[in-house]
Design a protein around this motif. Structure first.
Motif: not given
Lengths: 87, 117
Positions: B1, B5, B8-9, B12-13, B15-16, B50-51, B54, B57-58
């Motif tokens: 990891m 990573d 971005s994790a 993500f959290l 953004g959520a 989030t973008f 992502a 991550q992409l």
């Protein structure tokens, strides 16, 4: 690990989608409803981005672009409709 | 990891969490103008987080550039849409703020909170 984080984020975003949809149903005026729809589309775009990373699929990215543009056009149309309703 | 990573994790959290905050804020705010605030700022910030996450991550330039275009589009269109919706509020806010209700007249000389229609 990464999948777990993305699934947790998707669960939180799904809860947010339920809450903002409840606002769209509960709103008393048309402007409030349009604001609620705006937030609902933002929540939807967030979920699409997380799902694109989770599934590693290109299709969701074009879907995100389309959703952003259509949400703007819809909001503009609704606000023009509200402003011209009395004429 | 790797460190990317972790970043971005975290994004993500964040953004959520901000998505949830903006959905709850719709129910908590007393006033249509404050609901407009909640519909633009936390929502746009969560979309940005989030973008970016992502795109990390992409990990592909072609895919990340589509996300950048969508993000720039969202940053341009969200204030414009909120501004237009703010103009269509017809004095229906339950708690008008005394310091803004007098307001600057717009260019046609009308009070912005009551469009002459």
């Amino acid at each position: 690990m990464m999948e777990n984080v993305e699934v947790i984020a998707l669960a939180v975003i799904g809860l947010a989608a339920l809450i903002s949809s409840a606002w769209v149903l509960r709103a008393r005026s048309l402007v409030d409803r349009a604001v609620g729809l705006d937030v609902t589309v933002a929540v939807l775009v967030n979920g699409l981005a997380v799902f694109a990373a989770l599934s590693d699929d290109d299709v969701f990215l074009e879907l995100i672009l389309l959703t952003v543009v259509l949400s703007f056009l819809g909001t503009v149309a609704v606000s023009r409709f509200i402003q011209r309703r009395g004429e | 990891m790797s460190i990317l990573d972790v970043v971005s994790a975290f994004l993500f959290l964040v953004g959520a969490a901000f998505t949830l905050i903006s959905a709850i804020g719709l129910h908590r705010m007393p006033d249509t103008f404050r609901r407009l605030h909640v519909a633009t700022k936390p929502a746009t910030f969560s979309i940005a987080c989030t973008f970016v996450a992502a795109a990390i991550q992409l990990g592909d330039r072609a895919e990340a550039s589509i996300l950048v275009v969508a993000l720039v589009l969202q940053f341009i269109t969200a204030p414009v849409a909120a501004h237009l919706l703010g103009y269509s509020v017809e004095g229906e806010s339950p708690t008008p703020r005394s310091d803004v209700s007098e307001g600057e007249p717009d260019q046609s000389g009308n009070d912005p909170t009551t469009p002459s229609s």
